[in-house]
Design a protein around this motif. Structure first.
Motif, PDB file in Angstrom:
ATOM      1  N   THR A 166     -29.706  17.950  14.897  1.00 42.63           N
ATOM      2  CA  THR A 166     -30.158  16.563  14.746  1.00 42.63           C
ATOM      3  C   THR A 166     -28.990  15.640  14.442  1.00 42.63           C
ATOM      4  N   ALA A 167     -28.090  16.112  13.583  1.00 45.47           N
ATOM      5  CA  ALA A 167     -26.920  15.299  13.245  1.00 45.47           C
ATOM      6  C   ALA A 167     -26.046  15.058  14.471  1.00 45.47           C
ATOM      7  N   TRP A 168     -25.814  16.115  15.266  1.00 42.99           N
ATOM      8  CA  TRP A 168     -24.996  15.950  16.471  1.00 42.99           C
ATOM      9  C   TRP A 168     -25.692  15.048  17.492  1.00 42.99           C
ATOM     10  N   ALA A 169     -27.003  15.077  17.521  1.00 45.20           N
ATOM     11  CA  ALA A 169     -27.728  14.201  18.446  1.00 45.20           C
ATOM     12  C   ALA A 169     -27.510  12.733  18.120  1.00 45.20           C
ATOM     13  N   PHE A 170     -27.348  12.435  16.836  1.00 52.41           N
ATOM     14  CA  PHE A 170     -27.077  11.052  16.447  1.00 52.41           C
ATOM     15  C   PHE A 170     -25.593  10.699  16.608  1.00 52.41           C
ATOM     16  N   VAL A 171     -24.708  11.681  16.391  1.00 49.24           N
ATOM     17  CA  VAL A 171     -23.276  11.405  16.390  1.00 49.24           C
ATOM     18  C   VAL A 171     -22.706  11.347  17.805  1.00 49.24           C
ATOM     19  N   PRO A 199     -23.706  10.221  20.817  1.00 54.08           N
ATOM     20  CA  PRO A 199     -23.652   8.929  21.541  1.00 54.08           C
ATOM     21  C   PRO A 199     -22.580   7.991  21.007  1.00 54.08           C
ATOM     22  N   VAL A 200     -22.406   7.973  19.689  1.00 52.36           N
ATOM     23  CA  VAL A 200     -21.374   7.115  19.105  1.00 52.36           C
ATOM     24  C   VAL A 200     -19.986   7.609  19.506  1.00 52.36           C
ATOM     25  N   LEU A 201     -19.774   8.924  19.450  1.00 49.15           N
ATOM     26  CA  LEU A 201     -18.483   9.477  19.859  1.00 49.15           C
ATOM     27  C   LEU A 201     -18.202   9.197  21.327  1.00 49.15           C
ATOM     28  N   ALA A 202     -19.233   9.243  22.148  1.00 52.92           N
ATOM     29  CA  ALA A 202     -19.055   8.956  23.573  1.00 52.92           C
ATOM     30  C   ALA A 202     -18.631   7.504  23.787  1.00 52.92           C
ATOM     31  N   ILE A 203     -19.234   6.587  23.037  1.00 45.23           N
ATOM     32  CA  ILE A 203     -18.872   5.175  23.156  1.00 45.23           C
ATOM     33  C   ILE A 203     -17.440   4.956  22.683  1.00 45.23           C
ATOM     34  N   ILE A 204     -17.069   5.598  21.550  1.00 47.57           N
ATOM     35  CA  ILE A 204     -15.698   5.465  21.046  1.00 47.57           C
ATOM     36  C   ILE A 204     -14.702   6.010  22.067  1.00 47.57           C
ATOM     37  N   GLY A 205     -15.040   7.149  22.664  1.00 45.13           N
ATOM     38  CA  GLY A 205     -14.155   7.708  23.677  1.00 45.13           C
ATOM     39  C   GLY A 205     -14.029   6.819  24.895  1.00 45.13           C
ATOM     40  N   LEU A 206     -15.117   6.149  25.265  1.00 50.97           N
ATOM     41  CA  LEU A 206     -15.111   5.294  26.455  1.00 50.97           C
ATOM     42  C   LEU A 206     -14.321   4.009  26.239  1.00 50.97           C
ATOM     43  N   VAL A 207     -14.475   3.392  25.065  1.00 46.26           N
ATOM     44  CA  VAL A 207     -13.865   2.072  24.839  1.00 46.26           C
ATOM     45  C   VAL A 207     -12.547   2.154  24.071  1.00 46.26           C
TER      46      VAL A 207
END
Length: 293
Positions: free
Chosen positions: A7-12, A14-22
């Motif tokens: 559950t924790a990774w499911a929340f984290v 998407p945020v990590l993906a956005i940080i990696g993208l931008v």
């Protein structure tokens, strides 16, 4: 993994993906371009792209305009950061006073410049600072002071832009400081007042230590912001006069979009990134030394 970990990774994630993208991806690409001679010719035909290694970085070391831009940027940060933080903290202290009425209205009015367009406000200030018909020189004339060429003189161009930038950005830190001041323990203030401590003593020994982490955050954000000044000199002075307001980002813009030296411009961006990262680490360590973190 346990259910809680999933559950924790499911929340984290998407945020990590956005940080990696931008953040991570653009930084990696900028570093990749900085070790090439990527230019308008390579943009037309990738076969013209060559690997130059640290050639762009060594070229910066021998470019006088880069060192001039770096010194101008350092001057902006050294003068602008204390000015902006002092103005923000002073305004927050005034609004925190019990005698001030209509506090929400004043907060909105003082915060408004921060959310307005940089280009639009810079154009307005350029007219206000005009030597012949600017309102500021017109007001100075009433007290017998001769008109000042604010944006046309190397000695007054940086102070003029600093005044504008401070007015533009101090509202953000003011709101942050206002929130921090509201969290200062009232019992400590009352105890200091009962012990006979004056306003300055209470501010020095109670208020400042209580808002220390907020002050550190404002310093980190302000340093990063002043090191990235671009729109203000671009709109108001075009980097002049005599390159007196050319900043690192302005130099990078010229190299990348005026001369199409995109590899060299990427090297400038990466150098600025490392400089901001190093200063952030230094400020964080100072904060830990004074137990602000």
């Amino acid at each position: 993994m346990t259910r809680q970990e999933r559950t924790a990774w499911a929340f984290v994630l998407p945020v990590l993906a956005i940080i990696g993208l931008v953040f991570v991806l653009p930084t990696t690409l900028a570093f990749g371009l900085s070790v090439t001679d990527y230019s308008i010719y390579a943009l037309a035909d990738w076969s013209n792209l060559r690997f130059v290694g640290v050639g762009n970085f060594t070229a910066l070391l021998t470019t006088p305009l880069f060192w001039r831009a770096l010194s101008n940027t350092a001057l902006f940060a050294l003068l602008g950061v204390p000015m902006a933080i002092a103005a923000s903290l002073f305004a927050a202290l005034l609004l925190d006073a019990e005698a001030v009425r209509w506090k929400p209205l004043w907060r909105v009015l003082l915060f408004a410049p921060y959310v307005t367009s940089v280009v639009a406000t810079a154009v307005v200030w350029r007219f206000l600072l005009n030597e012949r018909y600017g309102l500021i020189n017109y007001a100075l004339g009433w007290v017998g002071i001769a008109p000042i060429d604010w944006l046309g003189s190397p000695t007054s161009s940086i102070p003029a832009i600093l005044l504008f930038v401070t007015w533009k950005v101090f509202g953000y830190n003011m709101v942050v400081f206002t929130a921090a001041l509201s969290a200062v323990p009232t019992e400590l203030m009352e105890a200091a007042r009962l012990d006979g401590a004056g306003r300055w003593t209470r501010f020095r020994h109670v208020t400042l230590p209580s808002i220390g982490p907020t002050l550190l955050l404002a310093a980190v954000m302000s340093v990063a912001g002043f090191l990235q000044i671009f729109a203000e000199p671009y709109v108001m002075t075009l980097g002049g006069p005599a390159q007196s307001t050319t900043t690192v980002l302005y130099f990078m813009y010229d190299q990348g979009f005026k001369w199409w030296n995109l590899g060299l411009a990427s090297a400038v961006a990466f150098v600025l990134f490392l400089l901001i990262l190093a200063l952030t680490i230094v400020q964080t360590r100072i904060g830990r030394r004074y137990e602000w973190l």
